[in-house]
Design an enzyme around this catalytic site. Structure first.
Site, PDB file in Angstrom:
ATOM      1  N   HIS A  47       0.810  -1.225   0.000  1.00 35.74           N
ATOM      2  CA  HIS A  47       0.000   0.000   0.000  1.00 35.74           C
ATOM      3  C   HIS A  47       0.841   1.272   0.000  1.00 35.74           C
ATOM      4  O   HIS A  47       0.283   2.363   0.072  1.00 35.74           O
ATOM      5  CB  HIS A  47      -0.939   0.010   1.209  1.00 35.74           C
ATOM      6  CG  HIS A  47      -2.082  -0.955   1.083  1.00 35.74           C
ATOM      7  ND1 HIS A  47      -3.038  -0.851   0.100  1.00 35.74           N
ATOM      8  CD2 HIS A  47      -2.423  -2.059   1.800  1.00 35.74           C
ATOM      9  CE1 HIS A  47      -3.911  -1.833   0.225  1.00 35.74           C
ATOM     10  NE2 HIS A  47      -3.559  -2.588   1.249  1.00 35.74           N
ATOM     11  N   GLN A 149      -0.229 -13.218   5.663  1.00 34.88           N
ATOM     12  CA  GLN A 149      -1.419 -12.471   6.077  1.00 34.88           C
ATOM     13  C   GLN A 149      -2.685 -13.232   5.687  1.00 34.88           C
ATOM     14  O   GLN A 149      -2.852 -13.612   4.533  1.00 34.88           O
ATOM     15  CB  GLN A 149      -1.452 -11.097   5.408  1.00 34.88           C
ATOM     16  CG  GLN A 149      -0.358 -10.181   5.906  1.00 34.88           C
ATOM     17  CD  GLN A 149      -0.562  -8.720   5.509  1.00 34.88           C
ATOM     18  OE1 GLN A 149       0.350  -7.928   5.709  1.00 34.88           O
ATOM     19  NE2 GLN A 149      -1.712  -8.342   4.981  1.00 34.88           N
ATOM     20  N   GLU A 151      -6.687 -12.401   5.730  1.00 38.08           N
ATOM     21  CA  GLU A 151      -7.444 -11.169   5.930  1.00 38.08           C
ATOM     22  C   GLU A 151      -8.779 -11.190   5.197  1.00 38.08           C
ATOM     23  O   GLU A 151      -9.279 -10.157   4.792  1.00 38.08           O
ATOM     24  CB  GLU A 151      -6.611  -9.948   5.535  1.00 38.08           C
ATOM     25  CG  GLU A 151      -5.772 -10.119   4.302  1.00 38.08           C
ATOM     26  CD  GLU A 151      -4.750  -9.010   4.110  1.00 38.08           C
ATOM     27  OE1 GLU A 151      -4.824  -7.972   4.757  1.00 38.08           O
ATOM     28  OE2 GLU A 151      -3.851  -9.200   3.274  1.00 38.08           O
ATOM     29  N   ASP A 177      -8.913  -5.514   5.921  1.00 38.31           N
ATOM     30  CA  ASP A 177      -9.478  -6.338   4.847  1.00 38.31           C
ATOM     31  C   ASP A 177     -10.516  -7.311   5.391  1.00 38.31           C
ATOM     32  O   ASP A 177     -11.526  -7.590   4.736  1.00 38.31           O
ATOM     33  CB  ASP A 177      -8.355  -7.070   4.099  1.00 38.31           C
ATOM     34  CG  ASP A 177      -7.741  -6.177   3.034  1.00 38.31           C
ATOM     35  OD1 ASP A 177      -8.488  -5.689   2.165  1.00 38.31           O
ATOM     36  OD2 ASP A 177      -6.525  -5.928   3.090  1.00 38.31           O
TER      37      ASP A 177
HETATM   38  C1  3PY Z   1      -5.345  -5.037   6.997  1.00 36.13           C
HETATM   39  O1  3PY Z   1      -5.807  -4.646   8.081  1.00 36.13           O
HETATM   40  O2  3PY Z   1      -6.031  -5.443   6.056  1.00 36.13           O
HETATM   41  C2  3PY Z   1      -3.894  -5.041   6.824  1.00 36.13           C
HETATM   42  O3  3PY Z   1      -3.408  -5.470   5.820  1.00 36.13           O
HETATM   43  C3  3PY Z   1      -3.046  -4.453   7.893  1.00 36.13           C
HETATM   44  O4  3PY Z   1      -2.861  -3.126   7.669  1.00 36.13           O
HETATM   45 MG    MG Z   2      -4.807  -5.862   4.287  1.00 43.41          MG
END
Ligand code: 3PY
Ligand code: MG
Length: 255
Positions: A47, A149, A151, A177
């Site tokens: 990002h 991650q 999410e 997310d």
């Molecule tokens: C999210 O919260 O989706 C992240 O990737 C952390 O910033």
């Molecule tokens: Mg994210």
């Protein structure tokens, strides 16, 4: 002791580690985070505007000031992962992992034989541009962290398969997310989001996998730290600066 080893030692004794995301692309912010005592920083290629050329200077800043540089890759491709590690990242944090197969592919891209098939080049920054002896480099390179991650609500049904994949150092939960996938975009303290994070954390704990989460309030940081999440990603350089400026302006206007 190097920052990666210090970071691993803290995690292995059950302590929390803290670090901000970095979006400015300016190594001064990395140094400030180090001087303030954060354990790690996450250089954000997903990002943030940072490109690979700029990334290497942020990593240099982190090494010089004694903070662990983790790179959030722009995606899960072999190039995104391998190039960040070639530049000397202490670990990669890969967004939007959807399946066990994708998790295995990322780990293979981040590790050399026998743990994976990372593209081999010794003439890179991480290898001291070939000055580190071969055996030592390939052994040392396999120590870097793989942070995945999760999410999305849709990944929860496949979570146990993902957690069973060997080589995940940290499973990171992205509340933003996640909130969108639950139909409440941005509402990271919505009960549905809190329940989902709590559920993922508990399943990871049972699988023996360390967890991480993003927080931008002290309440969230304390909540998740007390729930056993050890890798606490605290806000973002630009957000921290904005909050500090806002506080100063408010105070000045009150005099
Ligand atoms: C999210 O919260 O989706 C992240 O990737 C952390 O910033
Ligand atoms: Mg994210």
């Amino acid at each position: 002791m190097n920052t990666l080893q210090a970071f691993k030692d803290k995690l292995s004794t059950g302590k929390p580690v803290y670090g901000p995301f970095m979006k400015t692309g300016d190594a001064a912010f990395v140094e400030c985070a180090a001087h303030a005592g954060f354990d790690f920083c996450i250089l954000d290629m997903e990002h943030g505007p940072v490109d690979f050329f700029n990334l290497q200077n942020l990593i240099r800043g982190a090494e010089a000031s004694g903070i662990l540089p983790v790179v959030r890759t722009y995606d899960s491709s072999e190039t995104a992962v391998g190039k960040a590690l070639d530049l000397g990242a202490g670990g990669v944090q890969v967004p939007q992992i959807q399946s066990a197969e994708q998790a295995r592919e990322v780990i293979a891209a981040a590790k050399y034989f026998p743990r994976g098939n990372r593209g081999v080049c010794r003439f890179v920054r991480a290898a001291g541009y070939s000055s580190i002896p071969r055996d030592e480099y390939f052994r040392q390179a396999n120590e870097s962290l793989v942070i995945l991650q999760v999410e999305g609500e849709q990944v929860v049904s496949r979570l146990d398969e993902i957690l069973a994949v060997e080589g995940i150092d940290i499973l990171f939960i992205g509340p933003y997310d996640l909130s969108q996938s639950l139909g409440v975009p941005g509402e990271v303290s919505h009960p549905a989001v809190i329940d989902a994070i709590g559920g993922i954390t508990e399943r990871a704990r049972r699988a023996g996998v360390v967890t991480g989460v993003f927080c931008d309030t002290y309440e969230a940081a304390v909540l998740w730290r007390d729930a056993g999440i050890q890798y606490i990603s605290w806000s973002v350089d630009v957000g921290i600066f904005t909050d500090a400026c806002r506080g100063i302006v408010k105070k000045l206007n009150g005099f």
